[in-house]
Design an enzyme around this catalytic site. Structure first.
Site, PDB file in Angstrom:
ATOM      1  N   SER A   1      23.158  39.601  36.978  1.00  0.00           N
ATOM      2  CA  SER A   1      21.873  40.264  37.043  1.00  0.00           C
ATOM      3  C   SER A   1      21.937  41.791  36.901  1.00  0.00           C
ATOM      4  O   SER A   1      20.919  42.413  36.639  1.00  0.00           O
ATOM      5  CB  SER A   1      21.202  39.929  38.375  1.00  0.00           C
TER       6      SER A   1
ATOM      7  N   SER B   1      27.290  38.820  39.362  1.00  0.00           N
ATOM      8  CA  SER B   1      26.408  39.798  38.715  1.00  0.00           C
ATOM      9  C   SER B   1      27.025  41.138  38.373  1.00  0.00           C
ATOM     10  O   SER B   1      26.386  41.956  37.709  1.00  0.00           O
ATOM     11  CB  SER B   1      25.174  40.029  39.574  1.00  0.00           C
TER      12      SER B   1
ATOM     13  N   LYS C   1      22.038  50.120  40.676  1.00  0.00           N
ATOM     14  CA  LYS C   1      21.191  48.967  40.378  1.00  0.00           C
ATOM     15  C   LYS C   1      19.913  49.077  41.216  1.00  0.00           C
ATOM     16  O   LYS C   1      19.957  49.560  42.358  1.00  0.00           O
ATOM     17  CB  LYS C   1      21.963  47.688  40.742  1.00  0.00           C
TER      18      LYS C   1
HETATM   19  N1  GLN Z   1      23.696  34.485  38.109  1.00  0.00           N
HETATM   20  C1  GLN Z   1      23.907  34.255  39.501  1.00  0.00           C
HETATM   21  C2  GLN Z   1      22.605  33.907  40.179  1.00  0.00           C
HETATM   22  O1  GLN Z   1      21.609  33.907  39.556  1.00  0.00           O
HETATM   23  C3  GLN Z   1      24.558  35.431  40.148  1.00  0.00           C
HETATM   24  C4  GLN Z   1      23.619  36.517  40.458  1.00  0.00           C
HETATM   25  C5  GLN Z   1      24.197  37.630  41.266  1.00  0.00           C
HETATM   26  O2  GLN Z   1      25.412  37.745  41.426  1.00  0.00           O
HETATM   27  N2  GLN Z   1      23.301  38.447  41.800  1.00  0.00           N
HETATM   28  O3  GLN Z   1      22.564  33.630  41.329  1.00  0.00           O
END
Ligand code: GLN
Length: 476
Positions: free
Chosen positions: A152, A176, A77
């Site tokens: 994400s 994410s 990532k």
């Molecule tokens: N969707 C969640 C957020 O926006 C989780 C994101 C993540 O795990 N990086 O915080």
């Protein structure tokens, strides 16, 4: 494509007997990456490097001197540092930034002879659930290109599903890894907080951030965790606990006691097919001799607000370092130092990130701290304790990974706040710091994958993976 590109465990014996070379594998994966460019899974592909690296690894395999990941092709990532390679965290503010060091995760993968194919697209600083808040454009779901791949770490999920790499390493702060894994029909593991070093991961919310794994199979996931887990002198929050051999006990499941969180299934917002598939999986587990009980968890509704108060607070401080002086982008319209800060951040961050920095600063401000931030910390402890209570009586907690399957691109364009609901079931393990895995659990009527989530006790990844492997064999 044949099966050995799909799972590393199927590929390994072919490489060992030289029926296939690492170069052949790499070329095939690069071809597939090129062919499916419109998915927007990668921000950067390091094709020349892995073409050059492949024969070196192959030689090591031939000589019997190779590491445990020799021949495995891995994507990172765009939140994970790789020395002398760009690192953007999906943000304009890190354009032109080249990492001068390897994340511990990266260094361990390379030392195990893995090849790194590239950096994968994601929501800016990991903030989002759809990979639409990405400076490099939306990631599309390989199973239906009108839909998102989740977020994400959407690019990391799409790349594994589309067979561009065997495995991806993402980051999971509130879901994410697990949510995109569910949206793409993959295995997605978030280890216990502290099981894997955070050194070299771009910080979003430091008390939640965890490196996680995307793979097609539980076995591949275990193989990777064995390599990347463990203490690290660069990260004091990396646990010193010994790393078990996750791969050895995989095929010897016990008989387990499983708690199903009743509130997660009795939720009007839950897609009915997800409920059906979850109940069906629980029935199959009962038939296998496991004890499955409904357990009430009234605190569920507090998990999401607690999560968003705390991660925004942490993000607002973590992101203070992006000031136009030390990293990446600097506004060219600034004439004073103050303007450098203001204009760089105004131009460099997109909407969602700015919103969170403002909310985070608000909950940390002198007048709000006690009622918001401190209160959320207390609720976090209450949730943690309640989860621990359940896990003192049960081996695992089971719940769906998401309330719905992959949604259409732009679904939340007019109401970005409502996207936060997609994290309802994943933030629970994040707030508690517990290990959790999302596993494929069939498809809905549109043929979109459904994920089921299993949460284990702290540092019991070995047991969690063994159960997950067992689940994989009974739920096809
Ligand atoms: N969707 C969640 C957020 O926006 C989780 C994101 C993540 O795990 N990086 O915080």
């Amino acid at each position: 494509m044949s099966d050995h590109y799909y799972s590393f465990s199927a590929l390994r014996p072919l490489l060992a007997s030289q029926k296939i070379t690492v170069t052949e594998v790499v070329k095939q994966l690069l071809q597939d990456t090129q062919r499916q460019k419109e998915l927007n899974a990668f921000v950067n592909v390091y094709d020349q490097e892995i073409i050059e690296g492949a024969p070196v690894v192959n030689q090591k395999i031939k000589q019997g001197k190779s590491g445990p990941l020799a021949g495995m092709v891995i994507g990172l990532k765009d939140m994970i540092a790789y020395k002398n390679h760009p690192l953007h965290a999906g943000s304009k503010i890190l354009t032109n930034y080249i990492s001068p060091f390897d994340a511990t995760v990266t260094q361990r993968l390379l030392a195990a002879d893995a090849l790194i194919i590239g950096h994968q697209n994601c929501d800016e600083f990991g903030m989002g659930s759809s990979s639409e808040n990405a400076y490099f454009g939306t990631v599309l779901n390989p199973l239906d290109k009108t839909r998102v791949a989740g977020g994400s770490s959407g690019g990391s999920a799409a790349a594994v599903k589309a067979k561009m790499c065997h495995v991806s390493i993402g980051t999971d702060t509130g879901g994410s890894v697990r949510q995109p894994a569910a949206f793409c029909g993959l295995v997605g593991l978030k280890p216990s907080y502290g099981r894997v070093s955070r050194h070299g991961l771009v910080a979003y919310a430091s008390s939640f951030d965890t490196a996680g794994i995307f793979s097609h199979t539980v076995e591949d996931c275990a193989t990777i965790l064995e390599v990347i887990a463990g203490p690290d002198a660069f990260d004091d929050t990396a646990a010193t606990q010994e790393v078990p051999r996750y791969t050895t006990a995989l095929d010897n499941p016990g008989r387990y006691k499983v708690a199903c969180l009743a509130e997660t299934l009795d939720n009007g917002g839950l897609q009915p097919e997800i409920k059906e598939h979850t109940l069906h999986a629980l029935e199959l587990l009962k038939k296998e001799g496991h004890q499955v009980d409904d357990v009430h968890f009234a605190l569920l509704k507090y998990a999401l607000p607690t999560y968003y108060i705390l991660v925004n607070a942490e993000a607002s401080t973590n992101l203070a370092r992006f000031d136009g002086i030390r990293y990446g982008y600097r506004s060219s319209h600034a004439t004073t130092l103050e303007e450098v800060y203001i204009k760089t951040r105004t131009e460099g961050f997109a909407k969602e990130v700015k919103k969170r920095i403002m909310l985070g600063s608000f909950v940390l401000s002198a007048s709000q701290c006690e009622t918001h931030y401190i209160k959320a910390l207390k609720v976090r402890n209450v949730i943690k304790k309640a989860m621990q209570d359940i896990l003192s009586q049960y081996d695992f907690i089971i719940l769906p990974t998401t309330t719905a399957t992959a949604f259409k691109v732009n679904s939340f364009a007019n109401n970005p706040l409502s996207m936060y609901w997609s994290d309802l079931y994943t933030v629970l393990a994040s707030v508690a710091g517990l290990p959790a895995i999302s596993l494929p659990n069939g498809v809905d009527q549109k043929n979109l994958p459904i994920g089921i989530q299993v949460i284990g006790n702290y540092f019991e990844e070995a047991k969690l993976l063994t159960f997950a492997r067992h689940f994989e064999t009974i739920v096809k």
